[in-house]
Design a protein around this motif. Sequence first.
Motif, short mmCIF file in Angstrom:
data_model
loop_
_atom_site.label_atom_id
_atom_site.label_comp_id
_atom_site.label_asym_id
_atom_site.label_seq_id
_atom_site.Cartn_x
_atom_site.Cartn_y
_atom_site.Cartn_z
N ARG A 4 -47.73 -6.79 -75.79
CA ARG A 4 -48.68 -7.39 -74.85
C ARG A 4 -48.06 -7.43 -73.48
O ARG A 4 -46.97 -7.97 -73.30
N HIS A 246 -52.64 -13.10 -62.96
CA HIS A 246 -51.95 -12.55 -64.15
C HIS A 246 -51.07 -13.61 -64.80
O HIS A 246 -50.25 -14.22 -64.13
N PRO A 247 -51.15 -13.81 -66.11
CA PRO A 247 -52.21 -13.34 -67.00
C PRO A 247 -53.33 -14.37 -67.05
O PRO A 247 -53.06 -15.57 -67.01
N LEU A 251 -51.16 -14.68 -73.64
CA LEU A 251 -50.83 -13.37 -74.16
C LEU A 251 -50.45 -13.39 -75.63
O LEU A 251 -50.39 -12.34 -76.28
N GLN A 286 -53.65 -3.93 -75.00
CA GLN A 286 -53.42 -5.28 -74.50
C GLN A 286 -53.19 -5.27 -72.99
O GLN A 286 -53.64 -6.18 -72.27
N ASN A 290 -55.52 -7.25 -70.20
CA ASN A 290 -54.91 -8.12 -69.20
C ASN A 290 -55.32 -7.69 -67.80
O ASN A 290 -55.83 -8.49 -67.00
#
Length: 387
Positions: A4, A246-247, A251, A286, A290
């Motif tokens: 991720r 971000h993120p 995650l 992933q 994101n």
Amino acid sequence: MKFRLAPLLALLVLIPVASAQPLPDREPAGTEWIVRPSPALDAVLLVGILSGDEMQSEIYAELIADVRPQLSEDTLGALDRLDRGMRIERGLLTGPVMANILSAGPTGSLDEIVASARDPQERLRPNLEETPGWDAERAEAIFALMPDMVVALEGLKAFGYGAWYDAHCRPQVEAAAAGMQRQLVPHDVITQQERLVGRGLSPQIEIDLMCFSKPYGISVYGQRFLAHHSYDPQTQLRNAAHEILHPPFDLEDEGLFARLAGLEADPWMRSIVENHDPAFGYNSFQGVVNEDSTQALDQIVSERLGVARDPAARWRRADGGMHMLAAALYHAMKEDGFDQRGGRYEDWLKSALDRGLLAPEEVRRRAGEIVGGDAVQHWYEVAVPEE
């Protein structure tokens, strides 16, 4: 094991606007802006350029042709090993990823950067472990390349990087920083972002203006990012609207990624993940989720700040048109009213998946509503076959 994409590895490829545009008038608000040069991190990005970054090789072709012949054989060997270990073997962007990692330590001077590269376990790992999506295995793989980063940076010092930077970069970067600080102060990005992620953020945004970052905007440790000094105020504001998000979800949320399994397995989505130009990054499902979640959210933030690009034109062109999921997420948030009421994006995303708003066929339909059918169809044409 699925990887991720951690926020410290998140990148945004930018297309600067053709000419500077004034920012709309706003009253001063809660965001605290710090804009400054960062010669030491610029040196790290220069290492990436000199080692073989594909996207930067054309932009900085004259610089590469001028500087590489002046470096020692040991330095050139370290650059080549970094390129092999980062770009070729792992599909990573050498300069941006190393800048992300090294930003977790002191960055006030090149000597401090070199000290961190010599001892990443003590000087970098404690801070990095606190970041969302910390991946010890991946970090150790990057730490193993730090001896070559030390050789490369020491080679730049021997080349006379400090004086060379002062002559070639510092005047324009410092002038840009002073002007940018004044123009950004009235614009409250943080309040708009908090409204959509449902959590408190630090009021401070740090922008390090760079010479060697094109075409990237690079999210680094903390609420800080690196951006080229030539980008105009609107581009810098949009960059901030993106990078700080971000993120936008946890995650490590297994429940979320379980809900996304059907989309991950969809041949059209697999085509986007597997057949886009890997030089853009986002080389896992992933990572795409994101990045595209962040792009969809930053579009809403930029609209509320009055600096948004046209979403159709943006997602038809950006990174070869790979961000179809961003267009679909944006469409779904607008249709569902999340853009107006706000909340916790992660909760909304789970709810949207549970309600079928983001089933694979709905993602394609929604993306087509924004970018048009041809842009969606493109990924059918290069789709990987079902196993």
